[in-house]
Design a protein around this motif. Structure first.
Motif, PDB file in Angstrom:
ATOM      1  N   PRO A   8     -12.834  17.080 -17.081  1.00  0.00           N
ATOM      2  CA  PRO A   8     -12.792  17.367 -18.525  1.00  0.00           C
ATOM      3  C   PRO A   8     -11.830  16.420 -19.252  1.00  0.00           C
ATOM      4  O   PRO A   8     -10.690  16.779 -19.561  1.00  0.00           O
ATOM      5  N   LEU A   9     -12.309  15.214 -19.529  1.00  0.00           N
ATOM      6  CA  LEU A   9     -11.460  14.206 -20.160  1.00  0.00           C
ATOM      7  C   LEU A   9     -10.916  14.666 -21.508  1.00  0.00           C
ATOM      8  O   LEU A   9      -9.809  14.286 -21.903  1.00  0.00           O
ATOM      9  N   SER A  10     -11.695  15.483 -22.204  1.00  0.00           N
ATOM     10  CA  SER A  10     -11.272  15.933 -23.536  1.00  0.00           C
ATOM     11  C   SER A  10      -9.999  16.769 -23.487  1.00  0.00           C
ATOM     12  O   SER A  10      -9.281  16.881 -24.485  1.00  0.00           O
ATOM     13  N   SER A  11      -9.707  17.339 -22.318  1.00  0.00           N
ATOM     14  CA  SER A  11      -8.513  18.181 -22.195  1.00  0.00           C
ATOM     15  C   SER A  11      -7.298  17.395 -21.704  1.00  0.00           C
ATOM     16  O   SER A  11      -6.233  17.967 -21.491  1.00  0.00           O
ATOM     17  N   ILE A  12      -7.465  16.075 -21.525  1.00  0.00           N
ATOM     18  CA  ILE A  12      -6.364  15.229 -21.055  1.00  0.00           C
ATOM     19  C   ILE A  12      -5.982  14.276 -22.182  1.00  0.00           C
ATOM     20  O   ILE A  12      -6.801  13.472 -22.627  1.00  0.00           O
ATOM     21  N   GLU A  13      -4.759  14.359 -22.630  1.00  0.00           N
ATOM     22  CA  GLU A  13      -4.329  13.597 -23.804  1.00  0.00           C
ATOM     23  C   GLU A  13      -3.808  12.209 -23.425  1.00  0.00           C
ATOM     24  O   GLU A  13      -2.628  11.900 -23.579  1.00  0.00           O
ATOM     25  N   VAL A  14      -4.722  11.385 -22.929  1.00  0.00           N
ATOM     26  CA  VAL A  14      -4.385   9.987 -22.681  1.00  0.00           C
ATOM     27  C   VAL A  14      -4.988   9.157 -23.809  1.00  0.00           C
ATOM     28  O   VAL A  14      -5.724   9.667 -24.657  1.00  0.00           O
ATOM     29  N   SER A  15      -4.692   7.869 -23.818  1.00  0.00           N
ATOM     30  CA  SER A  15      -5.171   7.010 -24.897  1.00  0.00           C
ATOM     31  C   SER A  15      -6.692   6.919 -24.891  1.00  0.00           C
ATOM     32  O   SER A  15      -7.345   7.085 -23.857  1.00  0.00           O
ATOM     33  N   SER A  16      -7.246   6.653 -26.056  1.00  0.00           N
ATOM     34  CA  SER A  16      -8.703   6.536 -26.176  1.00  0.00           C
ATOM     35  C   SER A  16      -9.224   5.369 -25.345  1.00  0.00           C
ATOM     36  O   SER A  16     -10.327   5.433 -24.791  1.00  0.00           O
ATOM     37  N   GLU A  17      -8.416   4.297 -25.247  1.00  0.00           N
ATOM     38  CA  GLU A  17      -8.829   3.144 -24.442  1.00  0.00           C
ATOM     39  C   GLU A  17      -8.971   3.528 -22.971  1.00  0.00           C
ATOM     40  O   GLU A  17      -9.934   3.129 -22.296  1.00  0.00           O
ATOM     41  N   THR A  18      -8.025   4.323 -22.488  1.00  0.00           N
ATOM     42  CA  THR A  18      -8.077   4.754 -21.090  1.00  0.00           C
ATOM     43  C   THR A  18      -9.274   5.661 -20.855  1.00  0.00           C
ATOM     44  O   THR A  18      -9.972   5.547 -19.839  1.00  0.00           O
ATOM     45  N   LYS A  19      -9.529   6.559 -21.796  1.00  0.00           N
ATOM     46  CA  LYS A  19     -10.688   7.443 -21.664  1.00  0.00           C
ATOM     47  C   LYS A  19     -11.984   6.641 -21.609  1.00  0.00           C
ATOM     48  O   LYS A  19     -12.885   6.940 -20.815  1.00  0.00           O
ATOM     49  N   GLU A  20     -12.069   5.619 -22.440  1.00  0.00           N
ATOM     50  CA  GLU A  20     -13.272   4.784 -22.451  1.00  0.00           C
ATOM     51  C   GLU A  20     -13.453   4.063 -21.120  1.00  0.00           C
ATOM     52  O   GLU A  20     -14.574   3.937 -20.611  1.00  0.00           O
ATOM     53  N   LEU A  21     -12.337   3.596 -20.546  1.00  0.00           N
ATOM     54  CA  LEU A  21     -12.408   2.926 -19.252  1.00  0.00           C
ATOM     55  C   LEU A  21     -12.896   3.876 -18.163  1.00  0.00           C
ATOM     56  O   LEU A  21     -13.729   3.508 -17.323  1.00  0.00           O
ATOM     57  N   VAL A  22     -12.383   5.101 -18.182  1.00  0.00           N
ATOM     58  CA  VAL A  22     -12.784   6.089 -17.174  1.00  0.00           C
ATOM     59  C   VAL A  22     -14.255   6.451 -17.342  1.00  0.00           C
ATOM     60  O   VAL A  22     -14.999   6.573 -16.352  1.00  0.00           O
ATOM     61  N   GLU A  23     -14.696   6.615 -18.574  1.00  0.00           N
ATOM     62  CA  GLU A  23     -16.106   6.931 -18.827  1.00  0.00           C
ATOM     63  C   GLU A  23     -17.012   5.784 -18.380  1.00  0.00           C
ATOM     64  O   GLU A  23     -18.074   6.011 -17.787  1.00  0.00           O
ATOM     65  N   MET A  24     -16.586   4.558 -18.664  1.00  0.00           N
ATOM     66  CA  MET A  24     -17.362   3.391 -18.243  1.00  0.00           C
ATOM     67  C   MET A  24     -17.419   3.304 -16.720  1.00  0.00           C
ATOM     68  O   MET A  24     -18.473   3.028 -16.131  1.00  0.00           O
ATOM     69  N   LEU A  25     -16.279   3.576 -16.090  1.00  0.00           N
ATOM     70  CA  LEU A  25     -16.215   3.543 -14.632  1.00  0.00           C
ATOM     71  C   LEU A  25     -17.149   4.586 -14.023  1.00  0.00           C
ATOM     72  O   LEU A  25     -17.830   4.317 -13.029  1.00  0.00           O
ATOM     73  N   SER A  26     -17.192   5.759 -14.625  1.00  0.00           N
ATOM     74  CA  SER A  26     -18.065   6.821 -14.128  1.00  0.00           C
ATOM     75  C   SER A  26     -19.527   6.376 -14.146  1.00  0.00           C
ATOM     76  O   SER A  26     -20.274   6.593 -13.184  1.00  0.00           O
ATOM     77  N   LYS A  27     -19.930   5.721 -15.228  1.00  0.00           N
ATOM     78  CA  LYS A  27     -21.308   5.233 -15.334  1.00  0.00           C
ATOM     79  C   LYS A  27     -21.588   4.145 -14.300  1.00  0.00           C
ATOM     80  O   LYS A  27     -22.643   4.125 -13.665  1.00  0.00           O
ATOM     81  N   GLN A  28     -20.630   3.238 -14.135  1.00  0.00           N
ATOM     82  CA  GLN A  28     -20.810   2.156 -13.164  1.00  0.00           C
ATOM     83  C   GLN A  28     -20.890   2.697 -11.744  1.00  0.00           C
ATOM     84  O   GLN A  28     -21.692   2.227 -10.933  1.00  0.00           O
ATOM     85  N   ALA A  29     -20.049   3.687 -11.448  1.00  0.00           N
ATOM     86  CA  ALA A  29     -20.028   4.256 -10.098  1.00  0.00           C
ATOM     87  C   ALA A  29     -21.340   4.959  -9.783  1.00  0.00           C
ATOM     88  O   ALA A  29     -21.826   4.911  -8.643  1.00  0.00           O
ATOM     89  N   ARG A  30     -21.923   5.616 -10.779  1.00  0.00           N
ATOM     90  CA  ARG A  30     -23.205   6.295 -10.556  1.00  0.00           C
ATOM     91  C   ARG A  30     -24.309   5.303 -10.230  1.00  0.00           C
ATOM     92  O   ARG A  30     -25.230   5.609  -9.472  1.00  0.00           O
TER      93      ARG A  30
END
Length: 237
Positions: free
Chosen positions: A139-161
């Motif tokens: 649940p990335l929305s519940s973790i208050e990290v920077s928007s840039e970091t969230k975007e990187l994690v989301e991109m990584l998730s797509k690449q890993a799939r």
């Protein structure tokens, strides 16, 4: 508490990962996950005779998650149970990734890893997809990290799939050459010296000491497999 496994007794391509204990504090889990990620990233300085592309891609993905974990730690964020559960699953998968990278970079095990190329590729693919699965439910929305970091994690998730992690064509060619040479030995034909040199060059085996290390390791593995087989037969009687 994070339980640890004795690496000195682990057989190659065996991944005895240990799940973090229930009730572990988020801070302890996070610190252990950061240390594990750093250990994996350090493999960028190791030599991989085979599986190079898969190893590099795996390390790259873990390095992105390392930044994510460090940001959570540095911000001193409070983590809900749902996040802790995802981090626990990532910790388990990261242990297996470290075991796999350790085996792929292992001196003396280059021929064995080459001959297990299809199995190794399958393991890389399964582990990266396990990372993707954990990130999908994080649940990335519940973790208050920077928007840039969230975007990187989301991109990584797509690449890993989408990661294919197929066997490297050069590794497959070298593996087929080894099989051909072994068949020549079995049929009492003198193997092609040029082909042997190509195999040794692919694996970066340069000296007699390197050859001896590979042969000794294969002999140890054959003995261990034989003993395992006898134990299984004995237990079934």
């Amino acid at each position: 508490m994070i339980q640890k496994f004795d690496r000195n007794t682990r057989r190659i391509l065996k991944f005895p990962a240990v799940h973090p204990c229930e009730g572990i504090s988020p801070a302890t889990l996070l610190e252990s996950l950061i240390a594990l990620s750093q250990a994996i990233c350090n493999y960028q300085f190791r030599f991989f005779a085979t599986q190079r592309r898969k190893a590099r891609e795996t390390i790259r993905q873990i390095s992105i998650l390392l930044m994510f974990f460090e940001e959570i730690r540095d911000y001193g964020l409070s983590l809900p149970d749902s996040v802790v559960l995802c981090l626990s699953e990532l910790h388990l998968t990261f242990q297996k990734i470290q075991f796999l990278l350790e085996d792929c970079a292992r001196e003396g095990g280059r021929i064995l890893i080459l001959m297990k190329s299809h199995f190794v590729a399958t393991q890389f693919r399964a582990l990266i997809r396990a990372v993707a699965t954990a990130l999908d439910v994080l649940p990335l929305s519940s973790i208050e990290v920077s928007s840039e970091t969230k975007e990187l994690v989301e991109m990584l998730s797509k690449q890993a799939r989408k990661a294919k992690m197929e066997i490297d064509p050069a590794d497959e060619t070298a593996m087929k050459r080894v099989i051909l040479v072994l068949n020549q030995f079995e049929n009492r034909f003198e193997p092609d010296p040029f082909m042997i040199r190509r195999i040794l060059g692919h694996l970066d085996i340069k000296t007699w000491a390197d050859c001896h290390r590979e042969i000794r390791f294969l002999d140890e593995e054959i003995r261990a497999e034989y003993m395992d087989g006898n134990e299984r037969e004995g237990s079934s009687v």
